[in-house]
Scaffold this motif. Sequence first.
Motif, mmCIF file in Angstrom:
data_model
loop_
_atom_site.group_PDB
_atom_site.id
_atom_site.type_symbol
_atom_site.label_atom_id
_atom_site.label_comp_id
_atom_site.label_asym_id
_atom_site.label_seq_id
_atom_site.Cartn_x
_atom_site.Cartn_y
_atom_site.Cartn_z
ATOM 1 N N UNK A 186 49.543 40.949 40.477
ATOM 2 C CA UNK A 186 48.878 41.544 39.229
ATOM 3 C C UNK A 186 47.734 40.659 39.145
ATOM 4 N N UNK A 187 47.764 39.224 39.223
ATOM 5 C CA UNK A 187 46.763 38.344 39.043
ATOM 6 C C UNK A 187 45.489 38.504 39.956
ATOM 7 N N UNK A 188 45.961 38.843 41.304
ATOM 8 C CA UNK A 188 44.751 39.154 42.041
ATOM 9 C C UNK A 188 44.165 40.422 42.107
ATOM 10 N N UNK A 189 45.084 41.323 41.848
ATOM 11 C CA UNK A 189 44.643 42.998 42.334
ATOM 12 C C UNK A 189 44.240 43.481 40.808
ATOM 13 N N UNK A 190 44.522 42.916 39.558
ATOM 14 C CA UNK A 190 44.315 43.562 38.197
ATOM 15 C C UNK A 190 45.378 44.575 37.886
ATOM 16 N N UNK A 191 46.275 44.889 38.693
ATOM 17 C CA UNK A 191 47.247 45.944 38.284
ATOM 18 C C UNK A 191 48.622 45.543 38.269
ATOM 19 N N UNK A 192 49.602 45.763 37.430
ATOM 20 C CA UNK A 192 50.779 45.455 37.494
ATOM 21 C C UNK A 192 51.656 46.174 38.377
ATOM 22 N N UNK A 193 52.569 45.441 38.846
ATOM 23 C CA UNK A 193 53.618 45.927 40.089
ATOM 24 C C UNK A 193 55.027 45.582 39.523
ATOM 25 N N UNK A 194 55.850 46.354 39.740
ATOM 26 C CA UNK A 194 57.356 45.932 39.315
ATOM 27 C C UNK A 194 58.280 46.317 40.780
ATOM 28 N N UNK A 195 58.870 45.359 41.275
ATOM 29 C CA UNK A 195 59.918 45.221 42.531
ATOM 30 C C UNK A 195 61.155 45.753 41.937
ATOM 31 N N UNK A 196 61.694 45.232 40.852
ATOM 32 C CA UNK A 196 63.109 45.435 40.290
ATOM 33 C C UNK A 196 63.444 46.369 39.679
#
Length: 196
Positions: A186-196
Amino acid sequence: MASKLLWQRRVFRFLQNSLSSCPHVCSSSIHGPRILSIHTSEILCLSAHNSHIPALVSSRSLCSSSSNFVNESHGPTAIDYRSVLQEGEFHRLADSTIHSLQEKLEDYGDSVEVDGFDIDYGNDVLTVKLGDLGTYVLNKQTPNRQLWLSSPVSGPSRFDWDQDSKAWIYRRNKTNLCTILESELEELCGKPIVFS
């Protein structure tokens, strides 16, 4: 380091000259140079005879041959990872985690605009390229029963399977693998991601 060696040499010379007065000391010259062996707790008897030796309160053994000192490692006891997680179970958990991450990262790559975003999986190594932002590498380390992550943000990390939380945990800071990847991506790409 040099001052430590100098101190050790001085102590050795002093002990070599003074040890005959202490009954706790064993001396041997079976094959090769004379070897002296004492315990630091036994130096207490020497300190009573000589005020130049500080009283030590340790059970560590000091051993020396004429000029070489044994460097004892006081690190943590090595873990036999084979007894912690059976190899078959390790492969099942690691493969499941890596494949799940791969699927979610492929979907994530379609939703972010990062030049050079690419995902590759081969030989048990998952590589996530983020163009100029850096590259993530996640791979299995079967002998250690660990997943190793190389991150452009946090550097190298080694994750162990935690039975209680059912997750891969970095023992140094007790952080979950998925949590680290979520926050860094999220810090690098600017968009959140959820793995769990």
